[in-house]
Design an enzyme around this catalytic site. Structure first.
Site, PDB file in Angstrom:
ATOM      1  N   GLU A   1      42.507  42.758  34.959  1.00 48.49           N
ATOM      2  CA  GLU A   1      43.704  43.240  35.660  1.00 48.49           C
ATOM      3  C   GLU A   1      44.277  42.163  36.583  1.00 48.49           C
ATOM      4  O   GLU A   1      45.479  41.914  36.574  1.00 48.49           O
ATOM      5  CB  GLU A   1      43.311  44.498  36.459  1.00 48.49           C
ATOM      6  CG  GLU A   1      44.466  45.157  37.190  1.00 48.49           C
ATOM      7  CD  GLU A   1      43.991  46.287  38.108  1.00 48.49           C
ATOM      8  OE1 GLU A   1      43.051  47.019  37.745  1.00 48.49           O
ATOM      9  OE2 GLU A   1      44.571  46.399  39.199  1.00 48.49           O
TER      10      GLU A   1
ATOM     11  N   HIS B   1      32.626  42.425  41.017  1.00 50.95           N
ATOM     12  CA  HIS B   1      32.575  43.783  41.570  1.00 50.95           C
ATOM     13  C   HIS B   1      31.142  44.067  42.013  1.00 50.95           C
ATOM     14  O   HIS B   1      30.198  43.855  41.239  1.00 50.95           O
ATOM     15  CB  HIS B   1      32.919  44.822  40.489  1.00 50.95           C
ATOM     16  CG  HIS B   1      34.321  44.791  39.994  1.00 50.95           C
ATOM     17  ND1 HIS B   1      35.289  45.666  40.429  1.00 50.95           N
ATOM     18  CD2 HIS B   1      34.930  44.018  39.055  1.00 50.95           C
ATOM     19  CE1 HIS B   1      36.426  45.434  39.792  1.00 50.95           C
ATOM     20  NE2 HIS B   1      36.241  44.434  38.954  1.00 50.95           N
TER      21      HIS B   1
ATOM     22  N   HIS C   1      36.721  37.417  40.222  1.00 48.43           N
ATOM     23  CA  HIS C   1      36.089  38.308  41.199  1.00 48.43           C
ATOM     24  C   HIS C   1      34.864  38.970  40.601  1.00 48.43           C
ATOM     25  O   HIS C   1      34.800  39.231  39.401  1.00 48.43           O
ATOM     26  CB  HIS C   1      37.072  39.367  41.716  1.00 48.43           C
ATOM     27  CG  HIS C   1      37.802  40.112  40.647  1.00 48.43           C
ATOM     28  ND1 HIS C   1      38.888  39.581  39.984  1.00 48.43           N
ATOM     29  CD2 HIS C   1      37.607  41.347  40.114  1.00 48.43           C
ATOM     30  CE1 HIS C   1      39.341  40.462  39.104  1.00 48.43           C
ATOM     31  NE2 HIS C   1      38.572  41.537  39.154  1.00 48.43           N
TER      32      HIS C   1
ATOM     33  N   ASP D   1      37.382  47.303  47.237  1.00 50.43           N
ATOM     34  CA  ASP D   1      38.311  47.594  46.142  1.00 50.43           C
ATOM     35  C   ASP D   1      39.167  48.792  46.537  1.00 50.43           C
ATOM     36  O   ASP D   1      38.657  49.791  47.040  1.00 50.43           O
ATOM     37  CB  ASP D   1      37.521  47.888  44.858  1.00 50.43           C
ATOM     38  CG  ASP D   1      38.405  47.879  43.625  1.00 50.43           C
ATOM     39  OD1 ASP D   1      39.389  48.640  43.584  1.00 50.43           O
ATOM     40  OD2 ASP D   1      38.097  47.118  42.701  1.00 50.43           O
ATOM     41  N   ILE D   2      40.453  48.679  46.317  1.00 52.30           N
ATOM     42  CA  ILE D   2      41.390  49.721  46.744  1.00 52.30           C
ATOM     43  C   ILE D   2      41.280  50.979  45.866  1.00 52.30           C
ATOM     44  O   ILE D   2      41.662  52.069  46.297  1.00 52.30           O
ATOM     45  CB  ILE D   2      42.837  49.153  46.762  1.00 52.30           C
ATOM     46  CG1 ILE D   2      43.695  49.890  47.767  1.00 52.30           C
ATOM     47  CG2 ILE D   2      43.466  49.148  45.395  1.00 52.30           C
ATOM     48  CD1 ILE D   2      43.415  49.554  49.183  1.00 52.30           C
TER      49      ILE D   2
HETATM   50  P1  5GP Z   1      39.636  43.761  37.059  1.00 53.89           P
HETATM   51  O1  5GP Z   1      40.615  42.597  37.113  1.00 53.89           O
HETATM   52  O2  5GP Z   1      38.229  43.342  37.377  1.00 53.89           O
HETATM   53  O3  5GP Z   1      39.718  44.533  35.766  1.00 53.89           O
HETATM   54  O4  5GP Z   1      40.072  44.806  38.183  1.00 53.89           O
HETATM   55  C1  5GP Z   1      40.675  44.394  39.379  1.00 53.89           C
HETATM   56  C2  5GP Z   1      40.225  45.272  40.517  1.00 53.89           C
HETATM   57  O5  5GP Z   1      40.980  44.902  41.656  1.00 53.89           O
HETATM   58  C3  5GP Z   1      40.446  46.780  40.302  1.00 53.89           C
HETATM   59  O6  5GP Z   1      39.214  47.458  40.503  1.00 53.89           O
HETATM   60  C4  5GP Z   1      41.501  47.144  41.334  1.00 53.89           C
HETATM   61  O7  5GP Z   1      41.296  48.415  41.900  1.00 53.89           O
HETATM   62  C5  5GP Z   1      41.373  46.046  42.364  1.00 53.89           C
HETATM   63  N1  5GP Z   1      42.625  45.721  43.025  1.00 53.89           N
HETATM   64  C6  5GP Z   1      43.810  45.430  42.426  1.00 53.89           C
HETATM   65  N2  5GP Z   1      44.761  45.161  43.338  1.00 53.89           N
HETATM   66  C7  5GP Z   1      44.158  45.280  44.546  1.00 53.89           C
HETATM   67  C8  5GP Z   1      44.630  45.112  45.886  1.00 53.89           C
HETATM   68  O8  5GP Z   1      45.790  44.808  46.151  1.00 53.89           O
HETATM   69  N3  5GP Z   1      43.727  45.314  46.883  1.00 53.89           N
HETATM   70  C9  5GP Z   1      42.433  45.656  46.623  1.00 53.89           C
HETATM   71  N4  5GP Z   1      41.611  45.826  47.683  1.00 53.89           N
HETATM   72  N5  5GP Z   1      41.937  45.807  45.376  1.00 53.89           N
HETATM   73  C10 5GP Z   1      42.810  45.635  44.348  1.00 53.89           C
END
Ligand code: 5GP
Length: 133
Positions: free
Chosen positions: A87, A94, A92, A28-29
């Site tokens: 987001e 985590h 996905h 995760d970035i």
């Molecule tokens: P969620 O959709 O589970 O709320 O969060 C999405 C996760 O993806 C976040 O923790 C965010 O940091 C990660 N994320 C979003 N865009 C990117 C990306 O381009 N590259 C990476 N490695 N992680 C990402």
């Protein structure tokens, strides 16, 4: 195409931790902890519970082996698992190395690591994952 599909396609760089025919894992970035990893299906599906039963089962087993690799190379009590998906519209899981319950709080400020640290972490996880195959 989602940002995660573009990562799988190699159009956007990622710190790759593991891969098989159907799934991909990368750091995760904006990590909650060093080694915070995302596990995704290569098939583009937004909501994790829209995956087929078989896909979901296979993704969980893949995530298990990634979590085992993470625990081998990073100091943690356990690797926690969470699904949010608010987001990025690409399913996905985590995986977060935890020292305490609070480490899995997504409201926490995110950690920052240098590109070298991120690369070393991903390389170590990938080596542990590959060596267990
Ligand atoms: P969620 O959709 O589970 O709320 O969060 C999405 C996760 O993806 C976040 O923790 C965010 O940091 C990660 N994320 C979003 N865009 C990117 C990306 O381009 N590259 C990476 N490695 N992680 C990402």
């Amino acid at each position: 195409m989602t940002i995660f599909s573009r990562i799988v396609a190699g159009e956007i760089p990622s710190y790759k931790c593991a891969e098989n025919e159907h799934f991909y894992a990368f750091l995760d970035i904006n990590p909650l902890a060093k080694g915070h990893t995302l596990v995704i299906p290569k098939r583009e599906v937004d909501y994790i519970f829209d995956l087929t039963d078989q896909e979901l089962a296979d993704m969980q087993v893949f995530a298990k082996h990634v979590a085992i690799a993470i625990k081998k190379v990073l100091p943690c009590i356990k690797v926690g698992q969470a699904v949010l998906g608010l987001e990025v519209p690409h399913a996905h899981i985590h995986l977060v190395p935890m020292q305490s319950e609070g480490d899995l709080n997504f409201a926490n400020p995110k950690k920052q690591f240098t590109p070298e640290e991120m690369q070393q972490t991903a390389d170590a996880i990938r080596a542990a994952y590959d060596s267990a195959l």
